[in-house]
Write an enzyme that holds these catalytic residues in place. Structure first.
Site: not given
Ligand code: PAF
Length: 286
Positions: A147, A176, A60, A32-33, A36, A186-187
């Site tokens: 976001g 943000v 995903q 988290l940043h 979030h 996060s990346r």
């Molecule tokens: O944006 C994200 O971090 C992801 O795509 C989400 C919405 C949590 C779904 O895994």
């Protein structure tokens, strides 16, 4: 803050303790940043109960993408989510969300996924729509917070929620940024030092396009030239895509006539970053 790991426990906990209350849902993949945290804080203001999920959703991520190396720090996530006001922290395992032999997927087809990450990451939005559908069914939120950095994700989820008749409002929150303009992600923590120093050029390139637009240039071929010219200054990464699409249906456009989304993805060695801005006819915002 209650920390819950199982779907059954979460459903029961909500039913027993929060019946008929307004539920806000903040889906995340953790690490988290401030981006979030801004979603959690907004959710706190607008609901009685806020559920934050931390789940690195395997479906995903495509082959060769960064599922394994996606940054994770559960202890820090719990501290930050709690400080921001989260009531329930849901951190399920993959097996909990995708029980053995799971084969049900949710897929949005058509224009909305025909460009940008829809083509650059085949199958990505199937994974997102599937996991978000599962979470909507488990949590039954009144509002879900996303976001704007992930503009196509927001568009896909809005469409999916409407078409599947989910009783949820999708709330889009501003991107943000770091003080140098880089969108919080996060990346970002996986960027090499020289990549990190060049990454703010993504937002600078988007801002150059905004300036041209504000000067009256509406032709997207010209605007894309400006965008690419500026993105080429990033020598440690390569452009995955750079496009201008209609903000609503995400179809490519020749002229900016209504709200347009300028969207970019840049691939660095181990990380792929996305960002975007919106061009509005009257007021311009990002
Ligand atoms: O944006 C994200 O971090 C992801 O795509 C989400 C919405 C949590 C779904 O895994």
């Amino acid at each position: 803050m209650d920390v819950i790991y199982s779907v059954t426990d979460l459903k029961q906990h909500i039913k027993e303790n929060y019946n008929n209350m307004r539920i806000g849902f903040v889906p995340t993949m953790g690490f988290l940043h401030e981006g979030h945290l801004s979603l959690i804080k907004k959710a706190i203001l607008e609901n009685d109960l806020v559920v934050t999920t931390v789940f690195v959703n395997p479906t995903q991520f495509g082959q060769g993408e960064d599922f394994e190396t996606y940054p994770r720090d559960l202890q820090s996530d719990m501290v930050l989510a709690k400080a921001a006001g989260t009531h329930i922290f849901f951190n399920p395992s993959s097996e909990e969300i995708y029980p053995l032999n799971s084969s049900t997927i949710v897929e949005t087809e058509g224009d909305i996924v025909a460009n940008l990450c829809g083509t650059a990451r085949p199958g990505h939005f199937k994974g997102v729509a599937t996991v978000i559908t599962k979470f909507f069914n488990i949590i039954r939120p009144d509002r879900a917070y996303f976001g704007e950095k992930d503009a196509q994700q927001v568009a896909v989820i809005k469409k999916m929620a409407a078409e599947l008749f989910f009783d949820v409002s999708i709330v889009e929150c501003p991107t943000v940024r770091e003080s140098d303009g880089l969108a919080k992600s996060s990346r970002n923590s996986n960027l090499l030092p020289e990549e990190r120093s060049q990454a703010p050029l993504i937002f600078k390139a988007l801002e150059e396009v905004k300036m041209e637009f504000l000067n009256g240039n509406l032709d997207t071929t010209y605007l894309l030239q400006i965008l690419r010219y500026n993105l080429f200054k990033i020598t440690h990464g390569e452009i995955d895509y750079a496009d201008i699409v209609d903000k609503k249906n995400l179809v490519k456009i020749d002229q900016v006539q209504s709200d347009a989304l300028v969207a970019v993805a840049v691939k660095f060695k181990n990380v792929r970053l996305i960002d975007n801005i919106t061009l509005k006819k009257e007021v311009t915002s990002c």
